[in-house]
Design a protein around this motif. Structure first.
Motif, PDB file in Angstrom:
ATOM      1  N   UNK A 133       0.812  -1.216   0.000  1.00  0.00           N
ATOM      2  CA  UNK A 133       0.000   0.000   0.000  1.00  0.00           C
ATOM      3  C   UNK A 133       0.844   1.265   0.000  1.00  0.00           C
ATOM      4  N   UNK A 134       2.161   1.102  -0.064  1.00  0.00           N
ATOM      5  CA  UNK A 134       3.066   2.257  -0.052  1.00  0.00           C
ATOM      6  C   UNK A 134       2.803   3.176   1.141  1.00  0.00           C
ATOM      7  N   UNK A 135       2.583   2.573   2.282  1.00  0.00           N
ATOM      8  CA  UNK A 135       2.185   3.349   3.449  1.00  0.00           C
ATOM      9  C   UNK A 135       2.937   2.874   4.691  1.00  0.00           C
ATOM     10  N   UNK A 136       3.334   3.844   5.502  1.00  0.00           N
ATOM     11  CA  UNK A 136       3.892   3.548   6.804  1.00  0.00           C
ATOM     12  C   UNK A 136       2.951   4.137   7.853  1.00  0.00           C
ATOM     13  N   UNK A 137       2.840   3.447   8.972  1.00  0.00           N
ATOM     14  CA  UNK A 137       1.903   3.827  10.015  1.00  0.00           C
ATOM     15  C   UNK A 137       2.630   4.065  11.328  1.00  0.00           C
ATOM     16  N   UNK A 138       2.001   4.872  12.157  1.00  0.00           N
ATOM     17  CA  UNK A 138       2.468   5.041  13.523  1.00  0.00           C
ATOM     18  C   UNK A 138       1.249   4.898  14.431  1.00  0.00           C
ATOM     19  N   UNK A 139       1.163   3.758  15.094  1.00  0.00           N
ATOM     20  CA  UNK A 139       0.084   3.525  16.043  1.00  0.00           C
ATOM     21  C   UNK A 139       0.512   4.106  17.382  1.00  0.00           C
ATOM     22  N   UNK A 140      -0.267   5.030  17.893  1.00  0.00           N
ATOM     23  CA  UNK A 140       0.078   5.722  19.137  1.00  0.00           C
ATOM     24  C   UNK A 140      -0.986   5.425  20.180  1.00  0.00           C
ATOM     25  N   UNK A 141      -0.594   4.747  21.236  1.00  0.00           N
ATOM     26  CA  UNK A 141      -1.496   4.401  22.326  1.00  0.00           C
ATOM     27  C   UNK A 141      -1.097   5.129  23.598  1.00  0.00           C
ATOM     28  N   UNK A 142      -2.016   5.191  24.529  1.00  0.00           N
ATOM     29  CA  UNK A 142      -1.755   5.830  25.828  1.00  0.00           C
ATOM     30  C   UNK A 142      -1.128   7.199  25.644  1.00  0.00           C
ATOM     31  N   UNK A 143      -1.757   7.997  24.820  1.00  0.00           N
ATOM     32  CA  UNK A 143      -1.185   9.310  24.502  1.00  0.00           C
ATOM     33  C   UNK A 143      -1.149  10.213  25.727  1.00  0.00           C
ATOM     34  N   UNK A 144      -0.128  11.038  25.758  1.00  0.00           N
ATOM     35  CA  UNK A 144       0.081  11.967  26.863  1.00  0.00           C
ATOM     36  C   UNK A 144       0.119  13.400  26.314  1.00  0.00           C
ATOM     37  N   UNK A 145      -0.154  14.383  27.148  1.00  0.00           N
ATOM     38  CA  UNK A 145      -0.076  15.772  26.666  1.00  0.00           C
ATOM     39  C   UNK A 145       1.292  16.114  26.068  1.00  0.00           C
ATOM     40  N   UNK A 146       2.339  15.513  26.585  1.00  0.00           N
ATOM     41  CA  UNK A 146       3.679  15.796  26.064  1.00  0.00           C
ATOM     42  C   UNK A 146       3.917  15.196  24.683  1.00  0.00           C
ATOM     43  N   UNK A 147       2.980  14.407  24.190  1.00  0.00           N
ATOM     44  CA  UNK A 147       3.072  13.910  22.812  1.00  0.00           C
ATOM     45  C   UNK A 147       2.549  14.935  21.800  1.00  0.00           C
ATOM     46  N   UNK A 148       1.995  16.019  22.286  1.00  0.00           N
ATOM     47  CA  UNK A 148       1.473  17.050  21.404  1.00  0.00           C
ATOM     48  C   UNK A 148       2.581  17.632  20.541  1.00  0.00           C
ATOM     49  N   UNK A 149       2.383  17.591  19.241  1.00  0.00           N
ATOM     50  CA  UNK A 149       3.407  18.055  18.292  1.00  0.00           C
ATOM     51  C   UNK A 149       2.864  17.912  16.875  1.00  0.00           C
ATOM     52  N   UNK A 150       3.608  18.474  15.943  1.00  0.00           N
ATOM     53  CA  UNK A 150       3.397  18.158  14.538  1.00  0.00           C
ATOM     54  C   UNK A 150       4.255  16.936  14.228  1.00  0.00           C
ATOM     55  N   UNK A 151       3.637  15.932  13.653  1.00  0.00           N
ATOM     56  CA  UNK A 151       4.332  14.685  13.348  1.00  0.00           C
ATOM     57  C   UNK A 151       4.634  14.630  11.855  1.00  0.00           C
ATOM     58  N   UNK A 152       5.889  14.320  11.562  1.00  0.00           N
ATOM     59  CA  UNK A 152       6.359  14.257  10.174  1.00  0.00           C
ATOM     60  C   UNK A 152       6.848  12.843   9.859  1.00  0.00           C
ATOM     61  N   UNK A 153       6.539  12.383   8.675  1.00  0.00           N
ATOM     62  CA  UNK A 153       7.203  11.165   8.226  1.00  0.00           C
ATOM     63  C   UNK A 153       8.316  11.538   7.256  1.00  0.00           C
ATOM     64  N   UNK A 154       9.293  10.657   7.158  1.00  0.00           N
ATOM     65  CA  UNK A 154      10.472  10.926   6.356  1.00  0.00           C
ATOM     66  C   UNK A 154      10.957   9.623   5.734  1.00  0.00           C
ATOM     67  N   UNK A 155      11.676   9.754   4.612  1.00  0.00           N
ATOM     68  CA  UNK A 155      12.159   8.580   3.896  1.00  0.00           C
ATOM     69  C   UNK A 155      13.611   8.757   3.497  1.00  0.00           C
ATOM     70  N   UNK A 156      14.324   7.645   3.454  1.00  0.00           N
ATOM     71  CA  UNK A 156      15.692   7.673   2.953  1.00  0.00           C
ATOM     72  C   UNK A 156      16.034   6.293   2.400  1.00  0.00           C
ATOM     73  N   UNK A 157      17.024   6.243   1.510  1.00  0.00           N
ATOM     74  CA  UNK A 157      17.438   4.951   0.982  1.00  0.00           C
ATOM     75  C   UNK A 157      18.202   4.165   2.038  1.00  0.00           C
ATOM     76  N   UNK A 158      19.085   4.862   2.722  1.00  0.00           N
ATOM     77  CA  UNK A 158      19.870   4.212   3.769  1.00  0.00           C
ATOM     78  C   UNK A 158      20.076   5.197   4.907  1.00  0.00           C
TER      79      UNK A 158
END
Length: 124
Positions: free
Chosen positions: A76-101
């Motif tokens: 599906x050409x997709x990466x996921x981030x399952x986030x459980x038990x979230x805390x206020x300190x997890x508040x942020x802008x989340x970015x995904x990134x890619x690299x060959x190596x």
């Protein structure tokens, strides 16, 4: 060139869960290692999690170990981030990134392509 589009962010309460998705296009997704980073207001961008091209090895920042899970679906050409038990300190802008190596999966400088980010806000 690889294009990355994140989705799945939102406003949740402490203890809730969210799943972020990052859809990739433009190159063979399975050739790329993927990472998630986040940036809170007034703070530097920080590493969250990373996964190798075949999903065989994952890495996590200490603050999210045991709560977050990174996984990918190369069909599906997709990466996921399952986030459980979230805390206020997890508040942020989340970015995904890619690299060959990557030599250091936690280093943002190792990544070549970035998404636009998705906001996650966790209220107490």
């Amino acid at each position: 060139q690889v294009q990355l589009v994140e989705s799945g962010g939102g406003l949740v309460q402490a203890g809730d869960s969210l799943r972020l998705s990052c859809a990739a296009s433009g190159r063979t997704f399975s050739n790329f290692a993927m990472g998630w980073f986040r940036q809170a207001p007034g703070k530097k961008r920080e590493f969250v999690a990373a996964i190798r091209w075949n999903g065989g090895r994952t890495y996590y920042a200490d603050p999210v170990k045991g709560r977050f899970t990174i996984y990918r679906d190369n069909a599906k050409n997709t990466v996921y981030l399952q986030m459980n038990s979230l805390k206020p300190e997890d508040t942020a802008v989340y970015y995904c990134a890619a690299c060959r190596y990557y030599t250091d999966p936690t280093a943002s400088s190792d990544y070549d392509y970035w998404g636009q980010g998705t906001q996650v806000t966790v209220s107490s």
